[in-house]
Enzyme design. Structure first.
Site, short mmCIF file in Angstrom:
data_model
loop_
_atom_site.label_atom_id
_atom_site.label_comp_id
_atom_site.label_asym_id
_atom_site.label_seq_id
_atom_site.Cartn_x
_atom_site.Cartn_y
_atom_site.Cartn_z
N ARG A 1 -3.30 -10.09 5.34
CA ARG A 1 -3.67 -10.23 3.84
C ARG A 1 -2.66 -9.68 2.94
O ARG A 1 -2.25 -8.48 2.91
CB ARG A 1 -5.00 -9.13 3.65
CG ARG A 1 -5.45 -9.32 2.21
CD ARG A 1 -6.89 -8.42 2.14
NE ARG A 1 -7.39 -8.54 0.85
CZ ARG A 1 -7.10 -7.84 -0.18
NH1 ARG A 1 -6.17 -6.93 -0.02
NH2 ARG A 1 -7.74 -7.95 -1.28
N LYS B 1 0.82 -1.14 0.02
CA LYS B 1 -0.07 0.02 0.03
C LYS B 1 0.87 1.08 -0.08
O LYS B 1 1.82 1.23 0.32
CB LYS B 1 -1.02 0.02 1.15
CG LYS B 1 -2.02 -0.94 0.83
CD LYS B 1 -3.32 -0.86 1.91
CE LYS B 1 -4.32 -1.89 1.40
NZ LYS B 1 -5.29 -2.19 2.41
N1 HH2 Z 1 -7.19 -4.04 0.96
C1 HH2 Z 1 -7.72 -4.04 -0.38
C2 HH2 Z 1 -8.81 -4.77 -0.74
N2 HH2 Z 1 -9.61 -5.45 0.46
N3 HH2 Z 1 -9.86 -6.26 2.58
C3 HH2 Z 1 -9.47 -6.25 3.75
N4 HH2 Z 1 -10.32 -7.00 4.60
N5 HH2 Z 1 -8.41 -5.34 4.14
C4 HH2 Z 1 -7.75 -4.68 3.20
O1 HH2 Z 1 -6.89 -3.93 3.74
C5 HH2 Z 1 -7.99 -4.65 1.91
C6 HH2 Z 1 -9.08 -5.73 1.32
C7 HH2 Z 1 -6.94 -3.32 -1.45
O2 HH2 Z 1 -5.80 -4.19 -1.87
P1 HH2 Z 1 -5.96 -4.82 -3.14
O3 HH2 Z 1 -7.19 -5.80 -3.49
O4 HH2 Z 1 -4.55 -5.54 -3.61
O5 HH2 Z 1 -6.29 -3.71 -4.37
P2 HH2 Z 1 -7.45 -3.49 -5.14
O6 HH2 Z 1 -8.50 -3.03 -4.40
O7 HH2 Z 1 -7.09 -2.23 -6.26
O8 HH2 Z 1 -7.90 -4.60 -5.91
#
Ligand code: HH2
Length: 277
Positions: free
Chosen positions: A256, A222
């Site tokens: 995660r 992040k």
């Molecule tokens: N962060 C993201 C998405 N889902 N869920 C939880 N529980 N906690 C988090 O910190 C979290 C989450 C964002 O990361 P990512 O899925 O890699 O990115 P994107 O939303 O661009 O797909």
């Protein structure tokens, strides 16, 4: 007493920190790891994550990066359902990363046993969708929506406000029939938070963990890590691993992550040094 999370037919026990591997069935995720509509790649990534030591896989069909627009539920389903169906035979717990009740219901019917809701069960019908199943839920805190959340987020006391929200939503979930041992909490790093808010939350994670619910932390790749290290999203593995260990040291029981192997290796060393009791 070892904490546990009942996820449908799976019972996750936190006798060691657990690792959630991220499978982004999206064309536009912030870290560039999205693999929309490529089922073979999703299965290969899942197999690799399992071999690397992932305890659960989180499948998302909507990027929630800052400034992103929501996708329609039917488009999200078109992205995630084939992935869930393809991964179900791998016999690893599957999590669905969604805030939409219709996606929750269909994903659970297809085999997901954890609902990972970045919107903290606030959408009308979301609590009921989880309550009608035996799936677990991760309730995450977000200030605002992904479109607007990074436009000047403000708190009086970020740790207290995030904790109050999560406990209130956990209480509402239990009132609706979701047992306490099906609930996990997540402060939502990067969701309506400045870098300082994220660091305050990381330092204060123990207080949230002290309420008895397992805590999930998601700092992987992040932008707060980019700001700390000056590195682009493609070069944040070391910072992400350190952030995972730091959040475990502060009480998180699940992390995660995009980089499962590196995270697992670091946790293994951490554990033999007696740093996770
Ligand atoms: N962060 C993201 C998405 N889902 N869920 C939880 N529980 N906690 C988090 O910190 C979290 C989450 C964002 O990361 P990512 O899925 O890699 O990115 P994107 O939303 O661009 O797909």
């Amino acid at each position: 007493m070892t904490a546990l999370l009942n996820c449908g037919r799976y019972r996750l026990t936190f006798d060691r920190p657990l690792v959630m591997g991220i499978i982004n069935a999206t064309p536009d995720s912030f870290s560039g790891d999205g693999i929309a509509f490529d089922i073979e790649r999703a299965v290969a990534q899942a197999r690799q994550f399992i071999a690397d030591g992932a305890d659960i896989l989180d499948i998302g069909g909507e990027s929630t990066r800052p400034g992103s627009d929501p996708v329609a539920a039917d488009e999200e389903l078109r992205r995630v359902l084939p992935v869930i169906e393809a991964l179900r035979p791998l016999d690893v717990p599957l999590s669905i990363d969604t805030w939409k009740p219709e996606v929750m219901r269909a994903a659970i019917a297809a085999g997901a046993t954890l609902v990972n809701d970045i919107n903290g069960l606030r959408a009308p019908g979301a609590v009921e969708a989880v309550a009608a199943s035996d799936a677990a839920v991760c309730i995450m805190h977000m200030q605002g929506t992904p479109q607007t959340m990074q436009q000047d987020p403000r708190y009086r006391d970020v740790c207290a406000e995030v904790t109050d929200f999560l406990l209130q939503q956990a209480g509402a979930a239990q009132a609706a029939g979701i047992a306490r041992d099906r609930i996990m909490l997540d402060p939502g790093f990067g969701f309506g938070k400045t870098s300082q808010h994220n660091l305050d939350l990381l330092k204060g994670l123990h207080a949230l963990a002290g309420h008895g619910y397992p805590v999930l932390a998601g700092l992987s790749r992040k932008s707060v890590l980019g700001r700390l290290t000056g590195r682009p999203v493609t070069d944040r593995v070391a910072a992400s691993v350190a952030a995972a260990l730091a959040s475990i040291a502060r009480g998180a029981l699940m992390v995660r992550v995009h980089d499962v192997a590196a995270t697992r290796d670091a946790i293994a060393v951490w554990q033999v040094a007696g740093l996770f009791e």
